[in-house]
Design a protein around this motif. Sequence first.
Motif, PDB file in Angstrom:
ATOM      1  N   UNK A  33      48.968  37.040  44.739  1.00 58.25           N
ATOM      2  CA  UNK A  33      48.830  38.182  45.652  1.00 58.25           C
ATOM      3  C   UNK A  33      47.509  38.108  46.394  1.00 58.25           C
ATOM      4  N   UNK A  90      40.642  40.220  47.502  1.00 60.78           N
ATOM      5  CA  UNK A  90      40.903  39.794  46.137  1.00 60.78           C
ATOM      6  C   UNK A  90      42.240  39.075  46.051  1.00 60.78           C
ATOM      7  N   UNK A  94      50.075  37.149  38.552  1.00 61.49           N
ATOM      8  CA  UNK A  94      50.837  37.975  37.611  1.00 61.49           C
ATOM      9  C   UNK A  94      51.104  37.147  36.379  1.00 61.49           C
ATOM     10  N   UNK A 101      50.511  43.316  28.108  1.00 60.06           N
ATOM     11  CA  UNK A 101      49.522  42.498  28.814  1.00 60.06           C
ATOM     12  C   UNK A 101      50.134  41.879  30.054  1.00 60.06           C
ATOM     13  N   UNK A 102      51.375  42.250  30.356  1.00 56.01           N
ATOM     14  CA  UNK A 102      52.045  41.764  31.558  1.00 56.01           C
ATOM     15  C   UNK A 102      51.508  42.560  32.728  1.00 56.01           C
ATOM     16  N   UNK A 103      50.589  41.974  33.466  1.00 55.41           N
ATOM     17  CA  UNK A 103      49.964  42.695  34.562  1.00 55.41           C
ATOM     18  C   UNK A 103      49.386  41.694  35.543  1.00 55.41           C
ATOM     19  N   UNK A 104      48.691  42.204  36.534  1.00 55.19           N
ATOM     20  CA  UNK A 104      48.015  41.342  37.491  1.00 55.19           C
ATOM     21  C   UNK A 104      46.560  41.153  37.064  1.00 55.19           C
ATOM     22  N   UNK A 105      46.100  39.923  37.214  1.00 55.33           N
ATOM     23  CA  UNK A 105      44.717  39.593  36.910  1.00 55.33           C
ATOM     24  C   UNK A 105      44.074  39.077  38.187  1.00 55.33           C
ATOM     25  N   UNK A 106      42.832  39.499  38.389  1.00 58.74           N
ATOM     26  CA  UNK A 106      42.198  39.294  39.685  1.00 58.74           C
ATOM     27  C   UNK A 106      41.123  38.217  39.673  1.00 58.74           C
ATOM     28  N   UNK A 108      37.518  36.695  41.583  1.00 57.87           N
ATOM     29  CA  UNK A 108      36.205  37.341  41.737  1.00 57.87           C
ATOM     30  C   UNK A 108      35.995  38.017  43.089  1.00 57.87           C
TER      31      UNK A 108
END
Lengths: 115, 117
Positions: A33, A90, A94, A101-106, A108
């Motif tokens: 994303x 950003x 996913x 813990x199934x989520x989006x991680x970004x 820096x």
Amino acid sequence: DAGITQSPRHKVTETGTPVTLRCHQTENHRYMYWYRQDPGHGLRLIHYSYGVKDTDKGEVSDGYSVSRSKTEDFLLTLESATSSQTSVYFCAIRKLAGGNTDTQYFGPGTRLTVL
Amino acid sequence: AQKVTQAQTEISVVEKEDVTLDCVYETRDTTYYLFWYKQPPSGELVFLIRRNSFDEQNEISGRYSWNFQKSTSSFNFTITASQVVDSAVYFCALSDSTRDNFNKFYFGSGTKLNVKP
């Protein structure tokens, strides 16, 4: 750490010039994303990808294009930058881990200034 | 349409006070997911919690707790005995399970928390 890097981390450019931001991931995630963050707006989705060469628009896609030729890279291009595109960008992935813990991680973030 | 409202733009507390950050959401879907993220002054976004719409149990993790109430469409976040390190912008987000939206997150505008020593 979700293994996401963004480049460049900071960029200053002039109105009318093309700009490409790169997001690179090392964990082979299918979904990627691009968001922009602006004061008072939180994060808004620009485009996302659900596989190589598979992309779709988000809520603020005007003026942006994306490409994903490899699983690990997701590029965001501003064809002709405008001052309204000054923002922090950003990238996210996913993690389809199942459960809570199934989520989006970004990544820096990239601070882009258009003069 | 999906929408997340964080009406508190900025909150200031003194260390050791308890503080609650409000999050109100809108969705037409019956299955959806709610999230909280923390953005400290360094700028990165840190995932805190995910909640499913079919699980209304409240969650506690150390000094953090979350109150999910479907009846009021709220998912509030409480920090007990706040510390200076809690100073950050906190974002609430929503994702629903409709075909087009399953992978889209809708973020609130964020609440900036200032914890003073």
